[in-house]
Design a protein around this motif. Structure first.
Motif, PDB file in Angstrom:
ATOM      1  N   GLY A  38       0.821  -1.200   0.000  1.00 30.36           N
ATOM      2  CA  GLY A  38       0.000   0.000   0.000  1.00 30.36           C
ATOM      3  C   GLY A  38       0.853   1.248   0.000  1.00 30.36           C
ATOM      4  O   GLY A  38       2.011   1.249   0.448  1.00 30.36           O
ATOM      5  N   VAL A  39       0.298   2.324  -0.535  1.00 32.69           N
ATOM      6  CA  VAL A  39       0.924   3.642  -0.511  1.00 32.69           C
ATOM      7  C   VAL A  39       0.239   4.443   0.587  1.00 32.69           C
ATOM      8  O   VAL A  39      -0.983   4.605   0.588  1.00 32.69           O
ATOM      9  CB  VAL A  39       0.768   4.343  -1.875  1.00 32.69           C
ATOM     10  N   GLY A  59       8.115   2.305   2.369  1.00 28.93           N
ATOM     11  CA  GLY A  59       7.089   1.278   2.216  1.00 28.93           C
ATOM     12  C   GLY A  59       6.841   0.578   3.536  1.00 28.93           C
ATOM     13  O   GLY A  59       7.777   0.059   4.155  1.00 28.93           O
ATOM     14  N   HIS A  60       5.570   0.585   3.995  1.00 30.07           N
ATOM     15  CA  HIS A  60       5.296  -0.046   5.287  1.00 30.07           C
ATOM     16  C   HIS A  60       3.903  -0.680   5.354  1.00 30.07           C
ATOM     17  O   HIS A  60       3.362  -0.892   6.430  1.00 30.07           O
ATOM     18  CB  HIS A  60       5.456   0.976   6.419  1.00 30.07           C
ATOM     19  N   SER A 136      10.474  -2.001   4.975  1.00 32.38           N
ATOM     20  CA  SER A 136      10.832  -1.473   3.647  1.00 32.38           C
ATOM     21  C   SER A 136      10.175  -2.295   2.541  1.00 32.38           C
ATOM     22  O   SER A 136      10.833  -3.001   1.773  1.00 32.38           O
ATOM     23  CB  SER A 136      12.352  -1.455   3.465  1.00 32.38           C
ATOM     24  N   SER A 137       8.871  -2.173   2.425  1.00 35.77           N
ATOM     25  CA  SER A 137       8.120  -3.025   1.507  1.00 35.77           C
ATOM     26  C   SER A 137       8.083  -2.531   0.069  1.00 35.77           C
ATOM     27  O   SER A 137       7.476  -3.189  -0.783  1.00 35.77           O
ATOM     28  CB  SER A 137       6.686  -3.211   2.011  1.00 35.77           C
ATOM     29  N   PHE A 138       8.731  -1.397  -0.237  1.00 33.42           N
ATOM     30  CA  PHE A 138       8.827  -0.960  -1.628  1.00 33.42           C
ATOM     31  C   PHE A 138      10.001  -1.682  -2.298  1.00 33.42           C
ATOM     32  O   PHE A 138      10.943  -1.067  -2.804  1.00 33.42           O
ATOM     33  CB  PHE A 138       9.007   0.548  -1.724  1.00 33.42           C
ATOM     34  N   GLY A 139       9.946  -2.982  -2.287  1.00 35.84           N
ATOM     35  CA  GLY A 139      10.967  -3.806  -2.917  1.00 35.84           C
ATOM     36  C   GLY A 139      10.397  -5.166  -3.240  1.00 35.84           C
ATOM     37  O   GLY A 139       9.349  -5.568  -2.717  1.00 35.84           O
ATOM     38  N   LEU A 161      -4.242  -7.058   0.674  1.00 39.74           N
ATOM     39  CA  LEU A 161      -4.253  -6.989   2.135  1.00 39.74           C
ATOM     40  C   LEU A 161      -3.211  -6.074   2.781  1.00 39.74           C
ATOM     41  O   LEU A 161      -3.302  -5.790   3.972  1.00 39.74           O
ATOM     42  CB  LEU A 161      -4.092  -8.403   2.717  1.00 39.74           C
ATOM     43  N   GLY A 162      -2.225  -5.602   2.036  1.00 40.26           N
ATOM     44  CA  GLY A 162      -1.156  -4.812   2.634  1.00 40.26           C
ATOM     45  C   GLY A 162      -1.615  -3.627   3.463  1.00 40.26           C
ATOM     46  O   GLY A 162      -1.106  -3.394   4.568  1.00 40.26           O
ATOM     47  N   PRO A 163      -2.592  -2.819   2.974  1.00 41.39           N
ATOM     48  CA  PRO A 163      -3.014  -1.641   3.747  1.00 41.39           C
ATOM     49  C   PRO A 163      -3.609  -1.959   5.117  1.00 41.39           C
ATOM     50  O   PRO A 163      -3.747  -1.066   5.947  1.00 41.39           O
ATOM     51  CB  PRO A 163      -4.058  -0.990   2.827  1.00 41.39           C
ATOM     52  N   LEU A 164      -3.944  -3.221   5.360  1.00 41.83           N
ATOM     53  CA  LEU A 164      -4.404  -3.597   6.696  1.00 41.83           C
ATOM     54  C   LEU A 164      -3.293  -3.405   7.724  1.00 41.83           C
ATOM     55  O   LEU A 164      -3.559  -3.293   8.922  1.00 41.83           O
ATOM     56  CB  LEU A 164      -4.878  -5.051   6.725  1.00 41.83           C
ATOM     57  N   GLY A 165      -2.046  -3.351   7.270  1.00 41.04           N
ATOM     58  CA  GLY A 165      -0.919  -3.244   8.183  1.00 41.04           C
ATOM     59  C   GLY A 165      -0.736  -1.881   8.795  1.00 41.04           C
ATOM     60  O   GLY A 165      -0.023  -1.736   9.794  1.00 41.04           O
ATOM     61  N   CYS A 166      -1.381  -0.835   8.213  1.00 43.91           N
ATOM     62  CA  CYS A 166      -1.217   0.505   8.784  1.00 43.91           C
ATOM     63  C   CYS A 166      -2.482   1.339   8.666  1.00 43.91           C
ATOM     64  O   CYS A 166      -3.248   1.462   9.606  1.00 43.91           O
ATOM     65  CB  CYS A 166      -0.034   1.234   8.146  1.00 43.91           C
TER      66      CYS A 166
END
Length: 362
Positions: A38-39, A59-60, A136-139, A161-166
Motif C-alpha cells: 500500500g501507498v 514502504g510499510h 521497507s516493503s517498496f521492494g 491486504l497490505g493496507p491492513l498493516g497501517c
C-alpha cells in the motif's frame, strides 16, 4: 541476494527503482517475497521531511509470501501468506500489556533506519540503506522481524491486504480497539480518506446510530454513505459544529480526526456532547486550545491513537474475517498500480484521485 527496490537518496526526491542487495534473515527474522504494498501518506511525509536517514527504502504496508525464516521463528513458515505491520520491541511495559503501538522503542525501530540489532539488511554499492517501519516493503523482497509479520488466510487475494498493516488498521482500530462506541451511540469522522473510511466501516459494524462523515470532496462523501455513513457534511459549505449538534440533538459521543488540520480538530472538540471523546490520528502541528471551555468544563477527552491501538497479529485476521463476511468492504477504497508507477501512485494519492493506492510488485 539482488532485488529491485524503490530507493530514495535524499529528502524530497522521487522514488527510483534500482537494484539493491538484501541479506539473509537473522534470528527471529523473516524474508518475504513482496507481492504488493500500500501507498500511505506516512511514506510521503518520511520522504519529504527526512523522518528516516537517507538513502532509504520506504514502504510499510507490505503483503506477500514467506520465502525463508531465520533461527527461532515459530509463527510463520515458508509459503505462508503474510501482511507486514509496524515494529515493536515486544519486551517493554506497553508491549507486554497489549499496546505495542506505543512501544517505548517505537520511533527507533520504525524510523531509525536499522533493524533491532542495530545493523542493516539492505545495501547498495557497499553502502547501507535505511529500513523503514522494520520492513521497507517498496521492494521485491523484504526482511522483517517476526513481530512485524501477520499470517493471513490464503483464500483472500494477498495483493489486497497490505493496507491492513497501517492505514486501514489505524481507522478501524481506533473505533474497535480504543473508543469502543456502544450500540446506538454517535460518532463523527473528520476526513474521508482511507483512514476515515475505515473508521466509518468499523462504526457500522458496532452499530452506531449516527455515523457522520465530514470532508470537502463530494465523491468521497458519496463513498462514505455507501460504506455506512448515516449523514455527510461538506465542510466547505456548512457550519460543521452547528449541523452536527442539530442532527445528534446535542453533539456526538465520539469523534475521530484524521486530517491533522487545527481548525478541524477544534471543530471535533466543539461538536462533542459533554463527556464526549475525540481521538486524534492525524499528524497535527502545534495549535491553541481553550482547555477550560473545550475540554475540562464539559468533561471531554482528547486522546492520541497510533495504529488503532492494535495488536496486528490479533486484529488483522479479524479484519480479514469481516471482509470475507462482506462487513468490511475495504476493497472499494483501492486502486492498483504497477510498481513502475510508484511516483504516479503517490501523486494520485496527493490529489485525491486514488483513496488507497496499492503497488503490485511481483
Amino acid at each position: 541476494m539482488k532485488i529491485k527496490a524503490a530507493v530514495t537518496h535524499s529528502m524530497g526526491e522521487e522514488f527510483k527503482i534500482e537494484e539493491v542487495e538484501i541479506s539473509d534473515p537473522k534470528a527471529n527474522e523473516v524474508l518475504i517475497k513482496v507481492v504488493a504494498s500500500g501507498v500511505c501518506h506516512t511514506d510521503a511525509v518520511a520522504r519529504d521531511i527526512g523522518l528516516s536517514p537517507f538513502p532509504a527504502v520506504f514502504g510499510h504496508e507490505g503483503s506477500g509470501i514467506v520465502e525463508k525464516v531465520g533461527e527461532g521463528v515459530r509463527t510463520v513458515q515458508p509459503g505462508d501468506h503474510v501482511v507486514l505491520s509496524y515494529a515493536s520491541c515486544g519486551h517493554c511495559e506497553n508491549c507486554l500489556t497489549g499496546h505495542p503501538s506505543v512501544c517505548v522503542d517505537f520511533n527507533a525501530l520504525n524510523f531509525g533506519g536499522k533493524m533491532e540489532d542495530g545493523t542493516h539488511r539492505l545495501h547498495q554499492h557497499h553502502h547501507e540503506l535505511s529500513t523503514f517501519f522494520g520492513q521497507s516493503s517498496f521492494g521485491t523482497y523484504a526482511i522483517a522481524n517476526e513481530r512485524n509479520v501477520v499470517k493471513v488466510d490464503k483464500d483472500v487475494d494477498i495483493a489486497l491486504l497490505g493496507p491492513l498493516g497501517c492505514g486501514i488498521q489505524t481507522g478501524s482500530g481506533t473505533v474497535l480497539n480504543k473508543l469502543r462506541p456502544p450500540f446506538g451511540s454517535s460518532i463523527a469522522i473528520y476526513g474521508t480518506g482511507a483512514v476515515g473510511l475505515s473508521a466509518i466501516m468499523a462504526a457500522k459494524i458496532v452499530g452506531c446510530k449516527h455515523i457522520i462523515a465530514i470532508d470537502i470532496h463530494e465523491s468521497r462523501l458519496e463513498l462514505a454513505k455507501e460504506l455506512g455513513a448515516t449523514y455527510v457534511i461538506n465542510s466547505k459549505h456548512a457550519d460543521v459544529v452547528k449541523e452536527i449538534k442539530e442532527v445528534t440533538k446535542g453533539g456526538t459521543h465520539y469523534g475521530i480526526d484524521t486530517t491533522g488540520v487545527p481548525i478541524v480538530v477544534r471543530q471535533g472538540l466543539q461538536a462533542l456532547r459533554p463527556l464526549g471523546q475525540l481521538a486524534i490520528v492525524g499528524v497535527t502541528p502545534e495549535m491553541n486550545i481553550n482547555v477550560h471551555e473545550e475540554i475540562m468544563a464539559e468533561g471531554k477527552t482528547m486522546v492520541g491513537v497510533i495504529e488503532g491501538d492494535a495488536v496486528p497479529q490479533l486484529f488483522i485476521p479479524e479484519l480479514v474475517e469481516y471482509y470475507k463476511k462482506g462487513m468490511f468492504p475495504f476493497d472499494k477504497l483501492v486502486k492498483f498500480y504497477d510498481f513502475t508507477q510508484i511516483n504516479d501512485a503517490f501523486e494520485d494519492s496527493k490529489k485525491g484521485v486514488a483513496i488507497k493506492p496499492i503497488l503490485k510488485i511481483s
